[in-house]
Scaffold this motif. Structure first.
Motif, short mmCIF file in Angstrom:
data_model
loop_
_atom_site.label_atom_id
_atom_site.label_comp_id
_atom_site.label_asym_id
_atom_site.label_seq_id
_atom_site.Cartn_x
_atom_site.Cartn_y
_atom_site.Cartn_z
N MET A 1 0.84 -1.18 0.00
CA MET A 1 0.00 0.00 0.00
C MET A 1 0.89 1.25 0.00
SD MET A 1 -3.16 0.78 2.50
CE MET A 1 -2.83 2.10 3.63
N THR A 2 0.64 2.15 -0.92
CA THR A 2 1.44 3.37 -0.98
C THR A 2 0.92 4.38 0.04
OG1 THR A 2 0.05 4.33 -2.69
CG2 THR A 2 1.95 3.07 -3.44
N PRO A 3 1.85 5.11 0.66
CA PRO A 3 1.40 6.10 1.64
C PRO A 3 0.65 7.22 0.95
CG PRO A 3 3.76 6.29 1.26
CD PRO A 3 3.29 5.09 0.49
N PRO A 4 -0.28 7.87 1.68
CA PRO A 4 -1.01 8.97 1.06
C PRO A 4 -0.07 10.13 0.75
CG PRO A 4 -1.45 8.87 3.43
CD PRO A 4 -0.63 7.66 3.07
N GLU A 5 -0.47 10.93 -0.25
CA GLU A 5 0.36 12.09 -0.60
C GLU A 5 0.44 13.02 0.60
OE1 GLU A 5 -1.38 14.05 -3.98
OE2 GLU A 5 -0.05 12.99 -5.33
N PRO A 6 1.62 13.57 0.84
CA PRO A 6 1.74 14.54 1.93
C PRO A 6 0.95 15.81 1.61
CG PRO A 6 3.82 14.32 0.74
CD PRO A 6 2.88 13.32 0.16
N ILE A 7 0.50 16.44 2.66
CA ILE A 7 -0.27 17.68 2.54
C ILE A 7 0.66 18.83 2.93
CG2 ILE A 7 -2.32 18.95 3.27
CD1 ILE A 7 -2.86 16.11 2.04
N ILE A 8 0.80 19.80 2.03
CA ILE A 8 1.61 20.99 2.30
C ILE A 8 0.69 22.20 2.25
CG2 ILE A 8 3.50 22.48 1.53
CD1 ILE A 8 4.84 20.01 0.33
N LEU A 9 0.78 23.03 3.27
CA LEU A 9 0.08 24.31 3.28
C LEU A 9 1.10 25.40 2.99
CD1 LEU A 9 -2.42 26.09 3.76
CD2 LEU A 9 -1.78 26.15 6.19
N LEU A 10 0.91 26.08 1.87
CA LEU A 10 1.74 27.21 1.51
C LEU A 10 1.01 28.47 1.94
CD1 LEU A 10 4.06 28.67 0.02
CD2 LEU A 10 2.71 28.43 -2.08
N VAL A 11 1.64 29.27 2.77
CA VAL A 11 1.06 30.54 3.22
C VAL A 11 1.81 31.64 2.48
CG1 VAL A 11 0.38 31.95 5.18
CG2 VAL A 11 0.62 29.46 5.46
N GLU A 12 1.17 32.14 1.43
CA GLU A 12 1.83 33.06 0.50
C GLU A 12 0.80 33.99 -0.13
OE1 GLU A 12 3.96 35.24 -1.30
OE2 GLU A 12 5.24 33.60 -0.62
#
Length: 142
Positions: A1-12
């Motif tokens: 099972m592949t890990p879920p895509e990481p979540i990145i929050l860009l504050v820009e």
């Protein structure tokens, strides 16, 4: 099972800088879900899961935050101060990506425990730091 895509929050708040970051991530083949908050208040609402960000299926809590310091309404340091008081943000990784090369801003970020501080535009060093942070997050989740 592949890990879920990481979540990145860009504050820009600058669309061009957000575009350059997206491009840098794509060029380095960093696959992730990238959510953008345009100011510090929006970032706090996203992290707190309130208002338009209440649906965590649509706006999941991020694994990593890329934070500009010079933001409208609520400054980046105010976002850092807020996260410091939130139990849910205790282990949140934050990388500063800003136009400010001022030593006092670096010192202040260091007071919040920020270890990664990069000057815009995004560089290979930043994308390497993002990859490393995501690898460490993935390893600690095992």
């Amino acid at each position: 099972m592949t890990p879920p895509e990481p979540i990145i929050l860009l504050v820009e708040d600058n669309d061009e800088d957000a575009f350059l970051l997206r491009r840098a991530l794509r060029l380095e083949k960093i696959t992730c879900q990238l959510h953008v908050a345009q100011d510090g208040q929006e970032a706090i609402e996203y992290l707190d899961g309130v208002g338009p960000y209440a649906d965590r299926a649509k706006f999941p809590f991020p694994h990593l935050v890329l934070l500009d310091l010079k933001l409208p309404y609520v400054h980046g340091f105010e976002v850092l101060a807020w996260t410091a008081t939130q139990p849910a943000c205790k282990d949140l990784r934050i990388i500063i990506l800003t136009s400010s090369g001022e030593e006092r801003d670096r010192d202040k970020a260091d007071q919040f425990g920020i270890k990664s501080y990069f000057i815009k535009p995004p560089t290979k060093e930043l994308t390497a730091a993002v990859v490393k942070a995501l690898q460490e997050i993935h390893a600690s989740a095992k």
